[in-house]
Design a protein around this motif. Structure first.
Motif, PDB file in Angstrom:
ATOM      1  N   GLN A  18      16.246  10.053  83.189  1.00 27.56           N
ATOM      2  CA  GLN A  18      15.760  11.127  84.051  1.00 27.56           C
ATOM      3  C   GLN A  18      16.590  11.283  85.340  1.00 27.56           C
ATOM      4  O   GLN A  18      16.964  12.399  85.687  1.00 27.56           O
ATOM      5  CB  GLN A  18      14.276  10.901  84.376  1.00 27.56           C
ATOM      6  CG  GLN A  18      13.578  12.104  84.950  1.00 27.56           C
ATOM      7  CD  GLN A  18      13.373  13.214  83.930  1.00 27.56           C
ATOM      8  OE1 GLN A  18      13.132  12.973  82.757  1.00 27.56           O
ATOM      9  NE2 GLN A  18      13.491  14.450  84.378  1.00 27.56           N
ATOM     10  N   PRO A  19      16.925  10.207  86.059  1.00 29.57           N
ATOM     11  CA  PRO A  19      17.713  10.376  87.290  1.00 29.57           C
ATOM     12  C   PRO A  19      19.124  10.926  87.057  1.00 29.57           C
ATOM     13  O   PRO A  19      19.762  11.409  87.998  1.00 29.57           O
ATOM     14  CB  PRO A  19      17.784   8.962  87.882  1.00 29.57           C
ATOM     15  CG  PRO A  19      16.660   8.212  87.250  1.00 29.57           C
ATOM     16  CD  PRO A  19      16.467   8.831  85.893  1.00 29.57           C
ATOM     17  N   PHE A  53      17.388  18.965  79.069  1.00 24.02           N
ATOM     18  CA  PHE A  53      17.784  17.555  79.096  1.00 24.02           C
ATOM     19  C   PHE A  53      16.579  16.639  79.287  1.00 24.02           C
ATOM     20  O   PHE A  53      16.566  15.518  78.762  1.00 24.02           O
ATOM     21  CB  PHE A  53      18.862  17.302  80.153  1.00 24.02           C
ATOM     22  CG  PHE A  53      20.193  17.860  79.743  1.00 24.02           C
ATOM     23  CD1 PHE A  53      20.871  17.344  78.649  1.00 24.02           C
ATOM     24  CD2 PHE A  53      20.753  18.925  80.412  1.00 24.02           C
ATOM     25  CE1 PHE A  53      22.100  17.868  78.242  1.00 24.02           C
ATOM     26  CE2 PHE A  53      21.970  19.467  80.019  1.00 24.02           C
ATOM     27  CZ  PHE A  53      22.639  18.933  78.922  1.00 24.02           C
ATOM     28  N   THR A  54      15.555  17.106  79.983  1.00 22.33           N
ATOM     29  CA  THR A  54      14.323  16.318  80.097  1.00 22.33           C
ATOM     30  C   THR A  54      13.717  16.118  78.714  1.00 22.33           C
ATOM     31  O   THR A  54      13.292  15.010  78.364  1.00 22.33           O
ATOM     32  CB  THR A  54      13.323  17.010  81.042  1.00 22.33           C
ATOM     33  OG1 THR A  54      13.912  17.093  82.344  1.00 22.33           O
ATOM     34  CG2 THR A  54      12.007  16.253  81.113  1.00 22.33           C
ATOM     35  N   GLY A  55      13.705  17.170  77.918  1.00 31.73           N
ATOM     36  CA  GLY A  55      13.210  17.050  76.546  1.00 31.73           C
ATOM     37  C   GLY A  55      14.001  16.043  75.729  1.00 31.73           C
ATOM     38  O   GLY A  55      13.440  15.265  74.957  1.00 31.73           O
ATOM     39  N   GLU A  66      21.954  11.655  73.952  1.00 32.55           N
ATOM     40  CA  GLU A  66      22.707  11.951  75.165  1.00 32.55           C
ATOM     41  C   GLU A  66      23.060  10.642  75.854  1.00 32.55           C
ATOM     42  O   GLU A  66      22.200   9.776  76.043  1.00 32.55           O
ATOM     43  CB  GLU A  66      21.884  12.828  76.116  1.00 32.55           C
ATOM     44  CG  GLU A  66      21.752  14.252  75.670  1.00 32.55           C
ATOM     45  CD  GLU A  66      23.015  15.077  75.897  1.00 32.55           C
ATOM     46  OE1 GLU A  66      23.807  14.770  76.808  1.00 32.55           O
ATOM     47  OE2 GLU A  66      23.196  16.051  75.143  1.00 32.55           O
ATOM     48  N   LEU A  67      24.329  10.518  76.250  1.00 36.46           N
ATOM     49  CA  LEU A  67      24.830   9.272  76.821  1.00 36.46           C
ATOM     50  C   LEU A  67      25.529   9.522  78.146  1.00 36.46           C
ATOM     51  O   LEU A  67      26.001  10.628  78.413  1.00 36.46           O
ATOM     52  CB  LEU A  67      25.810   8.618  75.835  1.00 36.46           C
ATOM     53  CG  LEU A  67      25.230   8.320  74.449  1.00 36.46           C
ATOM     54  CD1 LEU A  67      26.342   8.092  73.443  1.00 36.46           C
ATOM     55  CD2 LEU A  67      24.295   7.136  74.521  1.00 36.46           C
ATOM     56  N   VAL A  68      25.611   8.473  78.957  1.00 40.65           N
ATOM     57  CA  VAL A  68      26.338   8.496  80.216  1.00 40.65           C
ATOM     58  C   VAL A  68      27.402   7.415  80.134  1.00 40.65           C
ATOM     59  O   VAL A  68      27.112   6.274  79.763  1.00 40.65           O
ATOM     60  CB  VAL A  68      25.394   8.210  81.410  1.00 40.65           C
ATOM     61  CG1 VAL A  68      26.169   8.201  82.723  1.00 40.65           C
ATOM     62  CG2 VAL A  68      24.263   9.221  81.458  1.00 40.65           C
ATOM     63  N   VAL A  69      28.640   7.773  80.471  1.00 43.94           N
ATOM     64  CA  VAL A  69      29.734   6.805  80.505  1.00 43.94           C
ATOM     65  C   VAL A  69      30.054   6.548  81.974  1.00 43.94           C
ATOM     66  O   VAL A  69      30.269   7.487  82.744  1.00 43.94           O
ATOM     67  CB  VAL A  69      30.977   7.328  79.753  1.00 43.94           C
ATOM     68  CG1 VAL A  69      32.082   6.275  79.760  1.00 43.94           C
ATOM     69  CG2 VAL A  69      30.610   7.709  78.317  1.00 43.94           C
TER      70      VAL A  69
END
Length: 191
Positions: A18-19, A53-55, A66-69
């Protein structure tokens, strides 16, 4: 073939939380990025993107991750996604959106780390690469023509321009051979 290069240890990969959503929305709204995005959420306004994106963070789409690098110091360098995941056959499409200041250098590392996640963590068998013509972050049209197994003329309309889409699939072994190092996971078996 060598083991995974130490360069991949310069980045980490984790699930979008979420953040992270405001940064993900801002990255998708950046003009250079929008040129290369052919998906519907690129057309959404900021509140619609945030809801979208919240969904995803809440698990509303089992066929998308969904990923964060990030760098080791937790600085975000890219967002990546695995979409159209076919869990039965072990396939997906990979998209990487590197932040402008990290496109060269960390953009490739983000792509490799996403392949590593797809094959190692999720044990997928092959990926679909889909790159729009004119994507300056990937390859020239000539290089894409050499890789493409399918060319979809006029596939996307982005930022006032109709673009062709170049698509090709790769297995873990093919990606490992292209980059010269082993990736985790099972080898694909012909179905």
């Amino acid at each position: 073939m060598t083991q995974k290069p130490p360069l991949l240890d310069l980045v980490r990969i984790r699930h979008l939380r979420q953040p992270d959503i405001p940064g993900r929305v801002a990255a998708m709204s950046e003009p250079k990025a929008r040129e290369n995005i052919g998906s519907l959420p690129a057309l959404y306004n900021a509140s619609e993107k945030t809801a979208f994106f919240t969904g995803l963070v809440e698990g509303q789409d089992p066929e998308r991750v969904e990923l964060v690098v990030t760098k080791r110091d937790s600085t975000t360098v890219a967002y990546s996604q695995l979409s159209d995941i076919d869990w039965t056959h072990g396939t997906c499409e990979i998209v990487v959106l590197a932040l402008p200041e990290f496109r060269f250098g960390f953009g490739l590392l983000a792509l490799l780390k996403t392949y590593d996640f797809a094959f190692g963590t999720l044990n997928l068998r092959s990926v679909l690469n889909d790159v729009n013509d004119g994507n300056r972050m990937m390859s020239s049209r000539e290089v894409l023509l050499g890789k493409a197994q399918v060319i979809m003329p006029n596939a996307h309309f982005t930022e006032g321009r109709v673009r062709d889409s170049f698509q090709w699939t790769e297995t873990r072994a093919e990606i490992a051979a292209r980059f010269g190092f082993e990736l985790p996971g099972q080898e694909a078996v012909a179905l």
